[in-house]
Design an enzyme around this catalytic site. Structure first.
Site, short mmCIF file in Angstrom:
data_model
loop_
_atom_site.label_atom_id
_atom_site.label_comp_id
_atom_site.label_asym_id
_atom_site.label_seq_id
_atom_site.Cartn_x
_atom_site.Cartn_y
_atom_site.Cartn_z
N LYS A 71 0.83 -1.20 0.00
CA LYS A 71 0.00 0.00 0.00
C LYS A 71 0.87 1.25 0.00
O LYS A 71 1.95 1.28 0.60
CB LYS A 71 -0.91 -0.03 1.23
CG LYS A 71 -1.99 1.05 1.26
CD LYS A 71 -2.88 0.86 2.49
CE LYS A 71 -3.94 1.93 2.59
NZ LYS A 71 -4.82 1.75 3.77
N SER A 162 -9.54 1.72 3.01
CA SER A 162 -8.72 2.47 2.07
C SER A 162 -7.67 1.60 1.35
O SER A 162 -6.94 2.09 0.49
CB SER A 162 -7.97 3.58 2.83
OG SER A 162 -7.17 3.03 3.86
N SER A 186 -9.91 -0.94 7.21
CA SER A 186 -9.40 -0.66 5.87
C SER A 186 -8.68 -1.82 5.20
O SER A 186 -8.32 -1.73 4.03
CB SER A 186 -8.45 0.55 5.91
OG SER A 186 -9.17 1.72 6.20
#
Length: 501
Positions: A71, A162, A186
């Protein structure tokens, strides 16, 4: 593709061939926008370096040579880490975060940085500077007849956020595993929407060194993989005390999780929290929840209803604490030391204001405003202090529950992945309140939780359930997840969607 046991020492040619297949898959799936930065050339060089090392061997090492997606809020030396923001669009870290470093030391190869909501503030994968991320299960719906087209501009299902890019990269079989950050769900929500496994470990079990913070007291590095076994392999490689992160536990050394394939779970006590039957939960999710509870009971577990009485207040508690810590963390981005800098020389104050106005989106600015409001002297006791007290009560609810049961079984989300058109009509606060309703209590309590895909809905979209255990009980959590996974036998995306070459 990556679920294989290493039977022999892999050669450089075999690893490079596997990497080429992964790159080809990413090329085919590129319009899903899973990656913001790709590192295939560097990955090939890393394979050459890896195979020249005698200290890292593929024998009995399932991570050896496996591709890893990271990420975009985890620092990676020499690779841009922008948090999907204009503020850090040119930031290239001089060091690598601990969790990535440990996986690389075990032989994993970083192939790219994945898309996310800006500074991890979002739950749809659409609030960053990158293009909206698309859920590959969109094209499993009957009207698409299993055919994915790069040119398709039809409405699509969101992957959740996210950490949406990380979940998509795993679901599309581009990588063995991916790292995400979990502040209120997330990792688990994108994993649930994309039909993969998503783990949020015990807070403090994994190092946050090099993870650009959103909410320090809630942030937790998470792992996304296709299977529970792969997830366990990655957890065992990264867990444990880190001298560079004082919030990691050093008083109780991490014992690697041992998975046991078993035919029954006799003696396991499973709790079903009555407060998790939220009013807007879809009937399909409720039905799957009930079916799984019944199957687990038939397999030897004892299943009972329990109460977590302060759950109804958790989303409000989470929101206040989130905004307050965001306001504090975002103060470091002022255009002076690093990051974007506005082209104004009117005054220092004007530079601060213009820089932050240009480089933060509406979502980030809104949370900063709300957090500073809650932290005003006149409001501190009314909001922040009350939320901190409530967080303690939520933690005590879990402690009481785990004195009578071993595992909690809950939904992950209210329903299947929403369509982008309907989700984008909601304001960010409403989006997060809907998506995080079942997941953020685990972050508030610091307990581990995992999302496991169960079955497909009537529209061929994944439905997942969440397992939660007490702190540092990943052994029970992952073994229960393994049993649940084998019991449900969730199908692979490739059985439903064929990607055009």
């Amino acid at each position: 593709m990556w679920s294989r046991a290493t039977q022999h020492t892999l050669t450089q040619a075999e690893l490079l061939a596997a990497l080429a297949k992964a790159e080809l898959l990413q090329l085919k799936w590129r319009s899903l926008n899973a990656f913001v930065t790709e590192c295939w050339d560097q990955a090939c060089k890393d394979v050459e370096i890896l195979t020249s090392k005698s200290s890292v061997c593929s024998e009995n090492n399932p991570l050896y040579g496996m591709p890893l997606a990271v990420k975009d809020n985890f620092c990676t030396q020499g690779v841009k880490t922008a948090c999907a923001s204009k503020m850090l669009d040119s930031f290239v870290p001089p060091y690598t975060c601990t969790v990535v470093d440990r996986l690389q030391n075990r032989g994993m190869i970083v192939v790219g940085k994945t898309s996310m909501d800006s500074f991890a503030m979002g739950s749809g994968g659409m609030d960053g500077t990158n293009l909206p991320t698309k859920n590959p299960w969109t094209w499993a719906a009957p009207q698409y007849q299993g055919k994915f087209s790069k040119e398709s501009d039809a409405d699509f299902r969101i992957p959740g956020g996210s950490s949406g890019g990380s979940a998509v990269a795993v679901a599309a079989d581009i990588v063995y595993g991916a790292l995400g950050s979990d502040t209120g769900g997330s990792v688990r929500i994108p994993a649930a929407y994309c039909g993969v496994v998503g783990l949020k470990p015990t807070t403090g079990l994994l190092s946050r060194h090099g993870l650009i913070p959103l909410v320090n007291s809630l942030d937790c590095p998470g792992i996304i993989t296709k299977t529970v076994e792969q997830c366990t392999n990655m957890l065992n490689a990264v867990a444990g005390h880190d001298p560079l992160d004082s919030t990691t536990y050093h008083s109780r050394p991490f014992k690697p999780v041992q998975l046991h394939h078993q035919d029954s779970i006799s003696g396991l006590k499973i709790g079903v929290p009555q407060e998790y039957l939220a009013p807007d939960t879809s009937q399909e999710v409720i039905q799957v929840w009930q079916e799984v509870a019944d199957k687990l009971e038939s397999a030897g577990a004892s299943v009972e209803r329990i109460s977590l009485p302060h759950t109804q207040y958790s989303i409000a508690c989470y929101s206040v604490l989130n905004y307050c810590e965001v306001a504090s963390n975002m103060a470091r981005f002022d255009g002076i030391e690093y990051g974007h800098r506005a082209a104004t020389d009117e005054s220092t104050e004007a530079l601060y204001a213009q820089t932050r106005h240009e480089a933060f989106n509406d979502v980030v600015r809104g949370r900063i405003f709300a957090g500073n409001y809650f932290l005003l002297k006149s409001n501190y006791e009314k909001f922040y202090l009350q939320a901190a007290k409530l967080r303690r009560l939520i933690y005590q609810d879990f402690e009481k529950a785990f004195s009578t049961v071993d595992v909690l079984l809950t939904p992950v989300a209210l329903g299947v992945a929403p369509l982008h058109s309907s989700f984008s009509r909601l304001e960010n606060r409403a989006q997060c309140a809907q998506q995080d309703v079942f997941t953020q209590p685990s972050n508030l309590a610091g307990v581990p939780a995992i999302s496991v895909p169960i079955k497909l809905s009537q529209h061929n979209l994944p439905i997942s359930l969440q397992l939660i255990t007490n702190r540092f009980n990943e052994q029970t959590l992952l073994n229960t997840a393994l049993f649940l996974e084998s019991m449900c036998d969730f199908p692979n995306l490739s059985h439903y969607v064929q990607c055009d070459p």
